[in-house]
Write a protein that holds these residues in place. Structure first.
Motif, short mmCIF file in Angstrom:
data_model
loop_
_atom_site.label_atom_id
_atom_site.label_comp_id
_atom_site.label_asym_id
_atom_site.label_seq_id
_atom_site.Cartn_x
_atom_site.Cartn_y
_atom_site.Cartn_z
N LEU A 52 -1.67 2.04 -0.96
CA LEU A 52 -0.11 2.76 -0.73
C LEU A 52 -0.74 3.68 -1.61
O LEU A 52 0.48 4.96 -1.02
CB LEU A 52 0.57 1.64 -1.23
CG LEU A 52 1.19 0.54 -0.92
CD1 LEU A 52 1.75 -0.17 -1.95
CD2 LEU A 52 1.35 0.62 1.07
N ASP A 53 -1.12 4.76 -2.32
CA ASP A 53 -0.83 6.00 -2.46
C ASP A 53 -1.67 6.50 -1.69
O ASP A 53 -0.96 7.64 -1.14
CB ASP A 53 -1.69 5.59 -4.39
CG ASP A 53 -0.94 5.51 -5.10
OD1 ASP A 53 0.52 5.62 -4.65
OD2 ASP A 53 -1.72 5.05 -6.13
N GLU A 54 -2.37 6.51 -0.76
CA GLU A 54 -2.95 7.30 0.09
C GLU A 54 -3.42 7.09 1.80
O GLU A 54 -3.22 7.58 2.63
CB GLU A 54 -4.74 6.85 0.64
CG GLU A 54 -5.69 6.30 -1.10
CD GLU A 54 -7.35 6.90 -1.17
OE1 GLU A 54 -7.54 6.49 -0.14
OE2 GLU A 54 -7.43 6.57 -2.11
N ARG B 281 6.69 -2.48 -5.79
CA ARG B 281 5.54 -2.98 -5.71
C ARG B 281 4.90 -3.99 -6.49
O ARG B 281 6.15 -3.63 -7.87
CB ARG B 281 4.42 -1.71 -6.10
CG ARG B 281 4.13 -0.24 -5.26
CD ARG B 281 3.19 0.60 -5.52
NE ARG B 281 4.10 1.75 -4.03
CZ ARG B 281 2.42 2.91 -4.16
NH1 ARG B 281 1.67 2.42 -5.49
NH2 ARG B 281 2.47 3.90 -3.98
N ASN C 45 -2.13 -1.08 -4.56
CA ASN C 45 -1.49 0.45 -4.93
C ASN C 45 -2.50 1.56 -4.77
O ASN C 45 -1.62 2.40 -4.06
CB ASN C 45 -1.19 0.33 -6.79
CG ASN C 45 -0.32 -0.60 -7.20
OD1 ASN C 45 0.98 -1.32 -6.39
ND2 ASN C 45 0.07 -0.56 -8.54
N GLU C 46 -3.50 1.32 -5.16
CA GLU C 46 -4.39 2.80 -4.49
C GLU C 46 -4.74 2.36 -2.79
O GLU C 46 -4.30 3.99 -2.25
CB GLU C 46 -5.89 2.15 -4.65
CG GLU C 46 -5.53 1.87 -6.01
CD GLU C 46 -7.31 1.48 -6.40
OE1 GLU C 46 -7.84 1.33 -6.31
OE2 GLU C 46 -7.96 1.60 -7.64
N GLN D 113 -3.68 -3.99 -7.74
CA GLN D 113 -4.91 -2.57 -7.29
C GLN D 113 -5.52 -2.03 -6.59
O GLN D 113 -5.06 -0.75 -6.54
CB GLN D 113 -6.11 -2.51 -8.79
CG GLN D 113 -6.95 -1.38 -8.98
CD GLN D 113 -8.07 -1.84 -10.18
OE1 GLN D 113 -8.63 -2.39 -10.50
NE2 GLN D 113 -8.63 -0.50 -9.96
N ARG E 176 8.54 0.62 -0.96
CA ARG E 176 8.64 2.00 -2.40
C ARG E 176 8.04 1.64 -3.57
O ARG E 176 7.57 0.18 -3.58
CB ARG E 176 9.93 2.32 -2.62
CG ARG E 176 11.06 2.81 -1.40
CD ARG E 176 12.42 2.70 -1.75
NE ARG E 176 13.10 2.52 -2.81
CZ ARG E 176 13.77 0.90 -2.38
NH1 ARG E 176 13.90 0.58 -1.15
NH2 ARG E 176 14.05 0.03 -3.01
N LYS E 177 7.70 2.30 -4.56
CA LYS E 177 7.37 2.15 -5.06
C LYS E 177 6.96 1.35 -6.44
O LYS E 177 7.17 0.24 -6.85
CB LYS E 177 7.14 3.40 -6.55
CG LYS E 177 5.93 4.54 -6.04
CD LYS E 177 5.30 5.34 -6.67
CE LYS E 177 3.80 6.26 -6.63
NZ LYS E 177 3.33 7.23 -7.57
N GLN F 102 -10.89 1.37 2.50
CA GLN F 102 -9.76 0.64 1.45
C GLN F 102 -10.90 -0.09 0.30
O GLN F 102 -11.42 -0.16 -0.57
CB GLN F 102 -8.65 0.60 0.99
CG GLN F 102 -7.91 0.66 -0.49
CD GLN F 102 -7.92 1.74 -1.19
OE1 GLN F 102 -7.71 2.72 -0.41
NE2 GLN F 102 -8.61 1.38 -2.40
N PRO G 221 0.51 7.05 2.53
CA PRO G 221 2.12 6.82 2.63
C PRO G 221 2.62 6.78 3.66
O PRO G 221 2.65 7.46 4.98
CB PRO G 221 2.79 8.06 2.15
CG PRO G 221 1.01 9.23 2.41
CD PRO G 221 0.22 8.07 2.26
#
Length: 395
Positions: free
Chosen positions: A138-140, A152, A135-136, A132, A148-149, A282, A142
């Motif tokens: 990498l979303d914030e 993950r 993912n958070e 988690q 790549r998604k 983070q 880029p």
């Protein structure tokens, strides 16, 4: 306040078991006992390290002479007798219900004891939190050099889900929710699962409920970002450490004062600092900082994909002491111009004593300005029956 250190690297296994009376398998208890002295690298003169078997005076003297440690080594009974009513600061490798029980005889400040209970009974060691967090992050943040998604990590909860994942990624790594030092891993390099793979998958799913799956990357280097989490949501970045694993992801050792050619071979200093800044932000928002205070390591991986060097910034999160922060403690105690490795030793048939004596003869320790400059130094006391050990080799 006096610190009391206890080496219990099986804390993840104890958490998975859940019992306050958990005991690790005999060979792992042997590992804990033999490597207990490595925690003395964090200790000051008034502190002590728990170790049931006494250490040779020669070993203790050498550690002090080389400026590596002047801590005392006491059995649990000796330690508790020494500090009967004295408030102490307990410093185990990691917290678990079993560790709370083991250290129950000591007097801690009530607010500190409450915090340790929250950590021990939380599920912070579960890999789902690292997934988690990753993912958070990498979303914030880029960046073209991040995965790549579809690359993950994912949580899988059935054998069929693993087989489906394997259709998309020809080589994969499966991880159990709780394990450490590269244990609890299955590296699968073929499209079809064999019987051994299936048994491990089913057993792990039955015991722990899910697996973490990720592609097997073309690894170039292992590294970790080291932090200390303090009260009031303060997060201190301690630096980057580089380490070595074998082809199956199991820990081999750490680089000590690595050269800039290694550290910045793939990413420049400002790029690593930018990643560290993002991880720091983070962490301040994460469940880790809500529950935990102390050292925390985030393992990362530099890999090559499609002719580009990339970095997976968060493979693992270890809210405990770890070998990365230990390597930094070693670096603070040796000569600034030294470079080498910290490694652990295990051989089921060959004594660590034979290995250590041979290495000491070939690479005797040398000091400069009263600091260890080069050579071999054992950080554990090799005995005739010792199968485990830890050492520094400086060049």
């Amino acid at each position: 306040m006096r610190k009391i250190f206890h080496f219990n690297p099986t804390c993840e296994l104890a958490i998975a078991n859940g019992s306050a009376h958990y005991q690790a398998p005999a060979i792992l208890r042997e590992f804990e006992e033999e490597l207990a002295p490595i925690l003395s690298l964090f200790a000051s003169d008034n502190d002590h390290v728990l170790k049931e078997k006494p250490l040779p005076d020669q070993f203790i003297a050498q550690m002090a002479e080389l400026g590596l440690s002047s801590a005392a080594y006491l059995s649990k009974a000796q330690s508790q007798e020494l500090v009967k009513t004295e408030p102490v600061c307990l410093q185990p490798w990691g917290w678990s219900p079993a560790e709370l029980n083991f250290l129950a005889g000591y007097h801690e400040l009530p607010e500190v004891q409450a915090q340790h209970r929250r950590i021990a009974h939380s599920d912070l060691f579960q890999r789902k939190h690292a997934v988690q967090f990753n993912n958070e992050f990498l979303d914030e943040n880029p960046q073209s050099f991040f995965p790549r998604k579809e690359e993950r990590p994912q949580l899988l909860r059935s054998l069929e889900a693993v087989e489906h994942y394997l259709l998309k990624h020809p080589k994969i790594v499966l991880k159990s929710p709780l394990s450490s030092s590269g244990r609890g891993l299955q590296v699968i390099r073929k499209r079809n699962l064999n019987d051994s793979n299936k048994r491990w998958i089913k057993t792990t799913l039955d015991q722990q409920g899910y697996l973490v799956a990720e592609p097997l990357f073309n690894k170039q280097a292992d590294l970790s970002f080291q932090f200390e989490l303090l009260p009031e949501r303060e997060v201190v970045f301690l630096g980057v450490s580089f380490f070595q694993t074998n082809k199956n992801g199991q820990y081999l050792g750490h680089h000590i004062n690595p050269t800039s050619e290694l550290v910045y071979r793939y990413f420049k200093q400002d790029e690593l600092n930018t990643i560290a800044d993002g991880l720091t932000k983070q962490l301040k928002k994460s469940c880790f900082h809500q529950l935990y205070q102390g050292f925390l390591g985030i393992d990362a991986l530099i890999y090559e994909a499609e002719e580009q060097i990339k970095i997976q910034p968060c493979l693992e999160i270890n809210p405990r002491f770890n070998m990365g922060v230990l390597s930094q403690a070693i670096e603070r105690k040796i000569h600034a111009e030294s470079s080498g490795v910290f490694q652990t030793y295990y051989h089921p048939k060959t004594s660590y004593l034979d290995f250590a004596e041979e290495q000491t003869k070939s690479n005797p320790p040398v000091t400069t300005d009263e600091r260890l400059r080069k050579g071999f130094v054992s950080l554990t006391a090799p005995g005739k029956s010792s199968r485990f050990g830890a050492y520094i080799l400086l060049f």
